[in-house]
Design a protein around this motif. Structure first.
Motif, short mmCIF file in Angstrom:
data_model
loop_
_atom_site.label_atom_id
_atom_site.label_comp_id
_atom_site.label_asym_id
_atom_site.label_seq_id
_atom_site.Cartn_x
_atom_site.Cartn_y
_atom_site.Cartn_z
N ASP A 97 46.77 29.67 84.50
CA ASP A 97 46.89 31.01 83.91
C ASP A 97 45.82 31.23 82.85
OD1 ASP A 97 48.73 33.43 83.88
OD2 ASP A 97 48.68 32.92 81.76
N PHE A 100 42.59 32.20 84.52
CA PHE A 100 42.54 33.60 84.97
C PHE A 100 42.48 34.57 83.79
CE2 PHE A 100 44.27 31.76 88.93
CZ PHE A 100 43.36 32.32 89.83
N ILE A 101 43.05 34.19 82.64
CA ILE A 101 42.91 35.03 81.45
C ILE A 101 41.44 35.12 81.05
CG2 ILE A 101 43.39 35.14 78.98
CD1 ILE A 101 46.15 34.02 79.54
N ASN A 144 44.49 43.41 84.28
CA ASN A 144 44.64 42.05 84.83
C ASN A 144 44.71 41.01 83.70
OD1 ASN A 144 44.62 43.05 87.38
ND2 ASN A 144 42.66 42.18 87.98
N ARG A 145 43.86 41.18 82.69
CA ARG A 145 43.89 40.23 81.57
C ARG A 145 45.22 40.30 80.84
NH1 ARG A 145 40.88 41.99 76.31
NH2 ARG A 145 42.72 43.35 76.48
N THR A 148 48.01 38.59 82.88
CA THR A 148 47.97 37.12 82.86
C THR A 148 48.42 36.59 81.50
OG1 THR A 148 45.59 37.34 82.39
CG2 THR A 148 46.23 36.84 84.66
#
Length: 205
Positions: A97, A100-101, A144-145, A148
């Motif tokens: 995670d 992805f952040i 998205n940020r 996540t």
């Protein structure tokens, strides 16, 4: 003549004075009783609101301790519950995670910078995109940020819940003395035929 009129007025007032005295004597005990009753109800409510702390002495593992350990160091509660194999899974979730952040944040910062440059007249970063497309990309990667980041908090919360539930279930009997069997069953369904089915049996030795 004046004296007779004065006595007549006094006689008219006497019933009202007596009635006032009777009402006063009647209302004072009632009000004091209602106040006493209200105070007793408040005491009863306050006693009922006092809840006893849960007793975990009968459980092999203390749920409170497991939750605190996982809150301080994720995975520590799982190790305390003798479920150490869950700790690597928790950290794998954190690492994935966090990756992805960072990825979504970099894309967000890239398109945000390109949007500011576009407003200043520089279109060299994404020449094929107009301002509306740049704004859509900025919003997309920011969402998205943020998602996540929320997922990271969810993984942390799941780590706490898992440690607490495992500690509560530590007293659950899963020994070999408990057995479960599934057997076929043939029975009479009606006068004209039979029925086929399965029977689930629990055996306690």
């Amino acid at each position: 003549m004046k004296t007779i009129h004065f006595l007549f007025k006094d006689k008219n007032k006497t019933p009202w004075i007596s009635l006032g005295i009777l009402l006063f004597l009647f209302l004072v005990p009632v009000s004091s009783y209602s106040q006493t009753e209200a105070e007793s109800k408040e005491v009863e409510i306050s006693v009922e609101e006092i809840k006893e702390k849960p007793d975990y002495s009968s459980l092999p593992k203390n749920p409170r301790k497991a939750t605190i350990l996982s809150a301080i160091l994720p995975g520590a509660g799982q190790v305390y519950n003798n479920k150490a194999w869950k700790a690597p899974l928790i950290y794998a979730g954190f690492m994935a995670d966090i990756y992805f952040i960072n990825f979504n944040n970099k894309r967000y910062q890239t398109f945000r910078t390109a949007l500011f440059a576009f407003d200043d007249g520089d279109r060299s970063q994404f020449p094929s995109l107009n301002r509306e497309a740049l704004v859509r990309n900025v919003d997309y990667w920011r969402q998205n940020r943020d998602s996540t980041i929320l997922l990271l908090l969810a993984i942390y919360a799941l780590n706490l819940v898992d440690a607490n539930v495992d500690a509560h279930l530590s007293g659950f009997d899963i020994s070999d003395d408990i057995a479960m069997k599934i057997e076929p069953n043939v029975g009479t369904f009606a006068a004209s035929g039979t029925s086929m089915g399965l029977t689930l049996k629990f055996q306690f030795k």
